[in-house]
Design a protein around this motif. Structure first.
Motif, PDB file in Angstrom:
ATOM      1  N   PHE A  56       1.068  -1.097  -0.103  1.00  0.00           N
ATOM      2  CA  PHE A  56       0.063   0.102  -0.107  1.00  0.00           C
ATOM      3  C   PHE A  56       0.736   1.369   0.093  1.00  0.00           C
ATOM      4  N   TRP A  57       1.777   1.291   0.801  1.00  0.00           N
ATOM      5  CA  TRP A  57       2.654   2.361   0.979  1.00  0.00           C
ATOM      6  C   TRP A  57       3.590   3.020  -0.247  1.00  0.00           C
ATOM      7  N   THR A  58       3.900   1.572  -0.897  1.00  0.00           N
ATOM      8  CA  THR A  58       4.617   1.941  -2.096  1.00  0.00           C
ATOM      9  C   THR A  58       3.714   2.134  -3.266  1.00  0.00           C
ATOM     10  N   ALA A  59       2.818   1.860  -3.415  1.00  0.00           N
ATOM     11  CA  ALA A  59       1.503   2.323  -4.301  1.00  0.00           C
ATOM     12  C   ALA A  59       1.150   3.773  -4.057  1.00  0.00           C
ATOM     13  N   PHE A  60       0.973   4.055  -2.814  1.00  0.00           N
ATOM     14  CA  PHE A  60       0.669   5.503  -2.337  1.00  0.00           C
ATOM     15  C   PHE A  60       2.060   6.217  -2.851  1.00  0.00           C
ATOM     16  N   GLY A  61       3.276   6.056  -2.378  1.00  0.00           N
ATOM     17  CA  GLY A  61       4.299   6.733  -3.040  1.00  0.00           C
ATOM     18  C   GLY A  61       4.335   7.079  -4.288  1.00  0.00           C
ATOM     19  N   HIS A  62       4.139   5.965  -5.192  1.00  0.00           N
ATOM     20  CA  HIS A  62       4.093   6.000  -6.789  1.00  0.00           C
ATOM     21  C   HIS A  62       3.063   6.938  -7.210  1.00  0.00           C
ATOM     22  N   TYR A  63       1.971   6.753  -6.447  1.00  0.00           N
ATOM     23  CA  TYR A  63       0.710   7.642  -6.774  1.00  0.00           C
ATOM     24  C   TYR A  63       0.956   9.229  -6.613  1.00  0.00           C
ATOM     25  N   MET A  64       1.972   9.460  -5.442  1.00  0.00           N
ATOM     26  CA  MET A  64       2.107  11.130  -5.033  1.00  0.00           C
ATOM     27  C   MET A  64       3.381  11.586  -5.815  1.00  0.00           C
ATOM     28  N   GLN A  65       4.077  10.531  -6.483  1.00  0.00           N
ATOM     29  CA  GLN A  65       5.321  11.016  -6.996  1.00  0.00           C
ATOM     30  C   GLN A  65       5.322  12.166  -7.880  1.00  0.00           C
ATOM     31  N   PRO A  66       4.329  12.048  -8.865  1.00  0.00           N
ATOM     32  CA  PRO A  66       4.327  13.245  -9.726  1.00  0.00           C
ATOM     33  C   PRO A  66       3.853  14.750  -9.205  1.00  0.00           C
ATOM     34  N   VAL A  67       3.392  14.533  -7.826  1.00  0.00           N
ATOM     35  CA  VAL A  67       2.886  15.743  -7.412  1.00  0.00           C
ATOM     36  C   VAL A  67       4.201  16.595  -6.842  1.00  0.00           C
ATOM     37  N   PRO A  68       4.308  17.799  -6.909  1.00  0.00           N
ATOM     38  CA  PRO A  68       5.460  18.519  -6.338  1.00  0.00           C
ATOM     39  C   PRO A  68       5.165  19.263  -5.091  1.00  0.00           C
ATOM     40  N   ALA A  69       5.926  19.459  -4.271  1.00  0.00           N
ATOM     41  CA  ALA A  69       5.998  20.013  -2.991  1.00  0.00           C
ATOM     42  C   ALA A  69       5.540  21.460  -3.409  1.00  0.00           C
ATOM     43  N   ALA A  70       4.839  22.247  -2.205  1.00  0.00           N
ATOM     44  CA  ALA A  70       4.568  23.555  -2.315  1.00  0.00           C
ATOM     45  C   ALA A  70       5.679  24.421  -2.658  1.00  0.00           C
ATOM     46  N   SER A  71       7.138  24.076  -2.492  1.00  0.00           N
ATOM     47  CA  SER A  71       8.182  24.686  -2.828  1.00  0.00           C
ATOM     48  C   SER A  71       8.526  24.580  -4.219  1.00  0.00           C
ATOM     49  N   GLY A  72       7.859  23.462  -5.095  1.00  0.00           N
ATOM     50  CA  GLY A  72       8.028  23.027  -6.317  1.00  0.00           C
ATOM     51  C   GLY A  72       9.029  22.016  -6.690  1.00  0.00           C
ATOM     52  N   GLU A  73       9.574  21.637  -5.248  1.00  0.00           N
ATOM     53  CA  GLU A  73      10.600  20.467  -5.580  1.00  0.00           C
ATOM     54  C   GLU A  73       9.999  19.056  -5.499  1.00  0.00           C
ATOM     55  N   LYS A 110       2.659  12.367  10.524  1.00  0.00           N
ATOM     56  CA  LYS A 110       2.620  10.888  10.524  1.00  0.00           C
ATOM     57  C   LYS A 110       1.502  10.526   9.901  1.00  0.00           C
ATOM     58  N   MET A 111       1.515   9.349   9.027  1.00  0.00           N
ATOM     59  CA  MET A 111       0.381   8.628   8.467  1.00  0.00           C
ATOM     60  C   MET A 111       0.527   7.250   8.845  1.00  0.00           C
ATOM     61  N   ASP A 112      -0.823   6.789   9.078  1.00  0.00           N
ATOM     62  CA  ASP A 112      -0.692   5.289   9.527  1.00  0.00           C
ATOM     63  C   ASP A 112      -2.027   4.740   9.024  1.00  0.00           C
ATOM     64  N   ALA A 113      -2.289   3.462   8.694  1.00  0.00           N
ATOM     65  CA  ALA A 113      -3.282   2.779   8.460  1.00  0.00           C
ATOM     66  C   ALA A 113      -3.051   1.290   8.952  1.00  0.00           C
ATOM     67  N   ASP A 114      -4.484   0.759   9.645  1.00  0.00           N
ATOM     68  CA  ASP A 114      -4.305  -0.560  10.171  1.00  0.00           C
ATOM     69  C   ASP A 114      -5.703  -1.416   9.580  1.00  0.00           C
ATOM     70  N   ARG A 115      -5.955  -2.205  10.432  1.00  0.00           N
ATOM     71  CA  ARG A 115      -7.236  -2.872   9.881  1.00  0.00           C
ATOM     72  C   ARG A 115      -8.674  -2.308  10.251  1.00  0.00           C
ATOM     73  N   ASP A 116      -8.575  -1.153  11.136  1.00  0.00           N
ATOM     74  CA  ASP A 116      -9.849  -0.628  11.427  1.00  0.00           C
ATOM     75  C   ASP A 116     -10.069   0.838  10.882  1.00  0.00           C
ATOM     76  N   ASN A 117      -8.869   1.354  10.807  1.00  0.00           N
ATOM     77  CA  ASN A 117      -8.935   2.921  10.508  1.00  0.00           C
ATOM     78  C   ASN A 117      -7.572   3.525   9.739  1.00  0.00           C
ATOM     79  N   ALA A 118      -7.438   4.676   9.694  1.00  0.00           N
ATOM     80  CA  ALA A 118      -6.334   5.488   9.285  1.00  0.00           C
ATOM     81  C   ALA A 118      -6.229   6.708   9.818  1.00  0.00           C
TER      82      ALA A 118
END
Length: 153
Positions: free
Chosen positions: A14-31, A48-56
């Motif tokens: 999941f975290w790998t997929a999320f990272g790939h999904y977010m990769q093209p989004v630049p930071a507010a600084s443009g970097e 901090k972000m986290d997700a388990d079997r009940d919530n996120a």
């Protein structure tokens, strides 16, 4: 039920997929930025972000071992509460004194999404839709206020 190893692999996927999904989004600084492992640049202040079997959840965690410094960071964020909530377009929960998973004292400002399971791939779109706009909003907010926290040290 999943074995411990299967659950770990699904979380990592999941975290790998999320990272790939977010990769093209630049930071507010443009970097370019590593969204999954967001660096605030301030020791002991984390997004901090986290997700388990009940919530996120997603939030700002202040882990400074010096209670006075932790209180100072929290109070500074509290003064910025209207600006933070405007950036997020929602109100979050504020806990000045709580504990992390290890029982250490922290301050925590966060929001949650209930009834999602990171181990269920059908919930991944809901999790991504929960994390993405909030993380981007936190980044925009942080871009505007980071200098203040650098001065606080």
């Amino acid at each position: 039920m999943y074995t411990r190893e299967q659950a770990s692999q699904l979380r990592q996927a999941f975290w790998t997929a999320f990272g790939h999904y977010m990769q093209p989004v630049p930071a507010a600084s443009g970097e370019k930025i590593n969204w999954v492992n967001y660096k605030t640049g301030i020791r002991q202040l984390y997004f901090k972000m986290d997700a388990d079997r009940d919530n996120a959840f997603i939030g700002i965690q202040i882990t400074h071992s010096d209670a006075e410094k932790r209180h100072l960071f929290y109070q500074t964020l509290l003064q910025m509460k209207p600006q933070l909530h405007e950036a997020l377009d929602e109100e979050w929960q504020w806990q000045e004194e709580t504990e992390n998973e290890s029982g250490k004292p922290i301050s925590f400002i966060y929001t949650e999404l209930d009834e999602v399971n990171v181990l269920n791939q059908k919930d991944w779109p809901a999790l991504i839709s929960f994390f993405k706009p909030r993380l981007i909003a936190l980044d925009r907010f942080w871009y505007d206020v980071k200098d203040i926290f650098e001065l606080l040290g």
